[in-house]
Design a protein around this motif. Structure first.
Motif, PDB file in Angstrom:
ATOM      1  N   HIS A  41       0.814  -1.219   0.000  1.00 64.30           N
ATOM      2  CA  HIS A  41       0.000   0.000   0.000  1.00 64.30           C
ATOM      3  C   HIS A  41       0.851   1.274   0.000  1.00 64.30           C
ATOM      4  O   HIS A  41       0.611   2.176  -0.779  1.00 64.30           O
ATOM      5  CB  HIS A  41      -0.926   0.008   1.220  1.00 64.30           C
ATOM      6  N   CYS A  42       1.852   1.327   0.912  1.00 58.93           N
ATOM      7  CA  CYS A  42       2.619   2.570   1.060  1.00 58.93           C
ATOM      8  C   CYS A  42       4.065   2.450   0.592  1.00 58.93           C
ATOM      9  O   CYS A  42       4.801   3.436   0.613  1.00 58.93           O
ATOM     10  CB  CYS A  42       2.594   3.026   2.516  1.00 58.93           C
ATOM     11  N   ASN A  43       4.507   1.256   0.187  1.00 57.78           N
ATOM     12  CA  ASN A  43       5.858   0.983  -0.315  1.00 57.78           C
ATOM     13  C   ASN A  43       6.981   1.245   0.693  1.00 57.78           C
ATOM     14  O   ASN A  43       8.127   1.386   0.312  1.00 57.78           O
ATOM     15  CB  ASN A  43       6.130   1.750  -1.612  1.00 57.78           C
ATOM     16  N   GLN A  44       6.649   1.306   1.987  1.00 50.66           N
ATOM     17  CA  GLN A  44       7.670   1.401   3.032  1.00 50.66           C
ATOM     18  C   GLN A  44       8.151  -0.014   3.362  1.00 50.66           C
ATOM     19  O   GLN A  44       7.397  -0.972   3.272  1.00 50.66           O
ATOM     20  CB  GLN A  44       7.089   2.055   4.294  1.00 50.66           C
ATOM     21  N   SER A  45       9.394  -0.149   3.772  1.00 53.74           N
ATOM     22  CA  SER A  45       9.956  -1.474   4.054  1.00 53.74           C
ATOM     23  C   SER A  45       9.438  -2.035   5.381  1.00 53.74           C
ATOM     24  O   SER A  45       9.459  -1.348   6.404  1.00 53.74           O
ATOM     25  CB  SER A  45      11.480  -1.394   4.113  1.00 53.74           C
ATOM     26  N   ILE A  46       8.988  -3.293   5.324  1.00 55.57           N
ATOM     27  CA  ILE A  46       8.510  -4.003   6.507  1.00 55.57           C
ATOM     28  C   ILE A  46       9.041  -5.436   6.472  1.00 55.57           C
ATOM     29  O   ILE A  46       9.519  -5.899   5.442  1.00 55.57           O
ATOM     30  CB  ILE A  46       6.963  -4.009   6.594  1.00 55.57           C
ATOM     31  N   THR A  47       8.937  -6.122   7.598  1.00 56.64           N
ATOM     32  CA  THR A  47       9.358  -7.516   7.670  1.00 56.64           C
ATOM     33  C   THR A  47       8.537  -8.244   8.720  1.00 56.64           C
ATOM     34  O   THR A  47       7.959  -7.619   9.609  1.00 56.64           O
ATOM     35  CB  THR A  47      10.866  -7.633   7.976  1.00 56.64           C
ATOM     36  N   LEU A  48       8.491  -9.561   8.604  1.00 58.59           N
ATOM     37  CA  LEU A  48       7.808 -10.398   9.586  1.00 58.59           C
ATOM     38  C   LEU A  48       8.860 -11.093  10.433  1.00 58.59           C
ATOM     39  O   LEU A  48       9.611 -11.927   9.925  1.00 58.59           O
ATOM     40  CB  LEU A  48       6.931 -11.443   8.893  1.00 58.59           C
ATOM     41  N   PRO A  49       8.958 -10.750  11.714  1.00 59.89           N
ATOM     42  CA  PRO A  49       9.955 -11.416  12.562  1.00 59.89           C
ATOM     43  C   PRO A  49       9.551 -12.842  12.871  1.00 59.89           C
ATOM     44  O   PRO A  49       8.371 -13.195  12.836  1.00 59.89           O
ATOM     45  CB  PRO A  49       9.973 -10.555  13.824  1.00 59.89           C
ATOM     46  N   GLU A  50      10.519 -13.675  13.181  1.00 52.92           N
ATOM     47  CA  GLU A  50      10.259 -15.095  13.411  1.00 52.92           C
ATOM     48  C   GLU A  50       9.925 -15.408  14.868  1.00 52.92           C
ATOM     49  O   GLU A  50       9.409 -16.465  15.180  1.00 52.92           O
ATOM     50  CB  GLU A  50      11.495 -15.890  12.994  1.00 52.92           C
ATOM     51  N   ARG A  51      10.203 -14.487  15.772  1.00 48.78           N
ATOM     52  CA  ARG A  51      10.035 -14.722  17.206  1.00 48.78           C
ATOM     53  C   ARG A  51       8.624 -15.209  17.570  1.00 48.78           C
ATOM     54  O   ARG A  51       8.466 -16.198  18.273  1.00 48.78           O
ATOM     55  CB  ARG A  51      10.365 -13.434  17.963  1.00 48.78           C
ATOM     56  N   ALA A  52       7.607 -14.530  17.104  1.00 57.14           N
ATOM     57  CA  ALA A  52       6.235 -14.869  17.467  1.00 57.14           C
ATOM     58  C   ALA A  52       5.832 -16.229  16.918  1.00 57.14           C
ATOM     59  O   ALA A  52       5.154 -17.008  17.592  1.00 57.14           O
ATOM     60  CB  ALA A  52       5.275 -13.798  16.974  1.00 57.14           C
ATOM     61  N   GLU A  53       6.254 -16.545  15.714  1.00 59.80           N
ATOM     62  CA  GLU A  53       5.878 -17.825  15.115  1.00 59.80           C
ATOM     63  C   GLU A  53       6.546 -18.996  15.820  1.00 59.80           C
ATOM     64  O   GLU A  53       5.989 -20.078  15.893  1.00 59.80           O
ATOM     65  CB  GLU A  53       6.179 -17.814  13.633  1.00 59.80           C
ATOM     66  N   LYS A  54       7.740 -18.777  16.359  1.00 57.85           N
ATOM     67  CA  LYS A  54       8.378 -19.831  17.145  1.00 57.85           C
ATOM     68  C   LYS A  54       7.577 -20.114  18.400  1.00 57.85           C
ATOM     69  O   LYS A  54       7.433 -21.264  18.804  1.00 57.85           O
ATOM     70  CB  LYS A  54       9.804 -19.433  17.517  1.00 57.85           C
ATOM     71  N   MET A  55       7.050 -19.069  19.027  1.00 60.58           N
ATOM     72  CA  MET A  55       6.239 -19.270  20.229  1.00 60.58           C
ATOM     73  C   MET A  55       4.954 -20.014  19.897  1.00 60.58           C
ATOM     74  O   MET A  55       4.526 -20.896  20.640  1.00 60.58           O
ATOM     75  CB  MET A  55       5.926 -17.926  20.888  1.00 60.58           C
ATOM     76  N   ILE A  56       4.329 -19.669  18.795  1.00 64.20           N
ATOM     77  CA  ILE A  56       3.093 -20.337  18.395  1.00 64.20           C
ATOM     78  C   ILE A  56       3.366 -21.805  18.093  1.00 64.20           C
ATOM     79  O   ILE A  56       2.643 -22.688  18.550  1.00 64.20           O
ATOM     80  CB  ILE A  56       2.455 -19.631  17.176  1.00 64.20           C
ATOM     81  N   SER A  57       4.425 -22.075  17.347  1.00 67.35           N
ATOM     82  CA  SER A  57       4.767 -23.461  17.012  1.00 67.35           C
ATOM     83  C   SER A  57       5.107 -24.267  18.265  1.00 67.35           C
ATOM     84  O   SER A  57       4.687 -25.415  18.405  1.00 67.35           O
ATOM     85  CB  SER A  57       5.944 -23.496  16.041  1.00 67.35           C
ATOM     86  N   SER A  58       5.854 -23.667  19.173  1.00 63.50           N
ATOM     87  CA  SER A  58       6.205 -24.358  20.417  1.00 63.50           C
ATOM     88  C   SER A  58       4.963 -24.645  21.246  1.00 63.50           C
ATOM     89  O   SER A  58       4.822 -25.734  21.817  1.00 63.50           O
ATOM     90  CB  SER A  58       7.180 -23.511  21.237  1.00 63.50           C
ATOM     91  N   GLY A  59       4.073 -23.686  21.326  1.00 59.05           N
ATOM     92  CA  GLY A  59       2.836 -23.876  22.082  1.00 59.05           C
ATOM     93  C   GLY A  59       1.968 -24.975  21.494  1.00 59.05           C
ATOM     94  O   GLY A  59       1.386 -25.785  22.230  1.00 59.05           O
ATOM     95  N   LEU A  60       1.883 -25.023  20.167  1.00 57.50           N
ATOM     96  CA  LEU A  60       1.110 -26.087  19.524  1.00 57.50           C
ATOM     97  C   LEU A  60       1.742 -27.457  19.789  1.00 57.50           C
ATOM     98  O   LEU A  60       1.034 -28.432  20.049  1.00 57.50           O
ATOM     99  CB  LEU A  60       1.002 -25.834  18.019  1.00 57.50           C
ATOM    100  N   PHE A  61       3.066 -27.523  19.747  1.00 60.66           N
ATOM    101  CA  PHE A  61       3.765 -28.785  20.018  1.00 60.66           C
ATOM    102  C   PHE A  61       3.488 -29.254  21.442  1.00 60.66           C
ATOM    103  O   PHE A  61       3.174 -30.430  21.676  1.00 60.66           O
ATOM    104  CB  PHE A  61       5.269 -28.616  19.790  1.00 60.66           C
ATOM    105  N   VAL A  62       3.587 -28.344  22.401  1.00 59.21           N
ATOM    106  CA  VAL A  62       3.382 -28.714  23.802  1.00 59.21           C
ATOM    107  C   VAL A  62       1.953 -29.144  24.046  1.00 59.21           C
ATOM    108  O   VAL A  62       1.698 -30.180  24.672  1.00 59.21           O
ATOM    109  CB  VAL A  62       3.776 -27.543  24.731  1.00 59.21           C
ATOM    110  N   SER A  63       0.980 -28.374  23.555  1.00 58.29           N
ATOM    111  CA  SER A  63      -0.415 -28.678  23.868  1.00 58.29           C
ATOM    112  C   SER A  63      -0.988 -29.825  23.043  1.00 58.29           C
ATOM    113  O   SER A  63      -1.824 -30.579  23.537  1.00 58.29           O
ATOM    114  CB  SER A  63      -1.285 -27.435  23.696  1.00 58.29           C
ATOM    115  N   VAL A  64      -0.540 -29.993  21.808  1.00 55.08           N
ATOM    116  CA  VAL A  64      -1.125 -31.030  20.948  1.00 55.08           C
ATOM    117  C   VAL A  64      -0.361 -32.351  21.026  1.00 55.08           C
ATOM    118  O   VAL A  64      -0.961 -33.420  20.922  1.00 55.08           O
ATOM    119  CB  VAL A  64      -1.183 -30.534  19.476  1.00 55.08           C
TER     120      VAL A  64
END
Length: 108
Positions: A41-64
């Motif tokens: 939309h605005c052509n400014q540089s952005i990125t998706l950090p990996e930190r949050a996805e590691k927490m989600i994946s770890s939580g799914l592994f532990v609970s499932v």
């Protein structure tokens, strides 16, 4: 693995960035590799950090996976309900912190 559990907003223009828009502008591969990419939309540089996805994946592994294994085996006298709760807490924390970040010249 790229988890998008909520609409991620551009930190510059506060407009949601969808996978369809990224695919349309040929930015999906850059996004999935966690590299800096311009907002569609605005052509400014952005990125998706990996930190949050590691927490989600770890939580799914532990609970499932781990909680049912400990419930079935009864190992180490760990309460499976507490283990499941820990996994859910990790997933919720990861979802809360899953946000696109601004990329400045020093981050590139």
């Amino acid at each position: 693995m790229s988890l998008i559990l909520s609409r991620l907003k551009c930190p510059w223009c506060e407009t949601p960035v969808t996978k369809a828009e990224l695919k349309e502008k040929n930015l999906l591969q850059v996004y999935l590799k966690r590299q800096a990419f311009p907002c569609p939309h605005c052509n400014q540089s952005i990125t998706l950090p990996e930190r949050a996805e590691k927490m989600i994946s770890s939580g799914l592994f532990v609970s499932v996976f781990l909680a049912p294994v400990f419930a079935y085996g009864g190992w180490l006298s760990i309460n499976p309900a507490l283990l499941f709760s820990l996994g859910v807490a990790l997933v919720l924390t990861g979802v809360y912190f899953q946000k696109l970040q601004k990329v400045t010249a020093s981050h590139e």
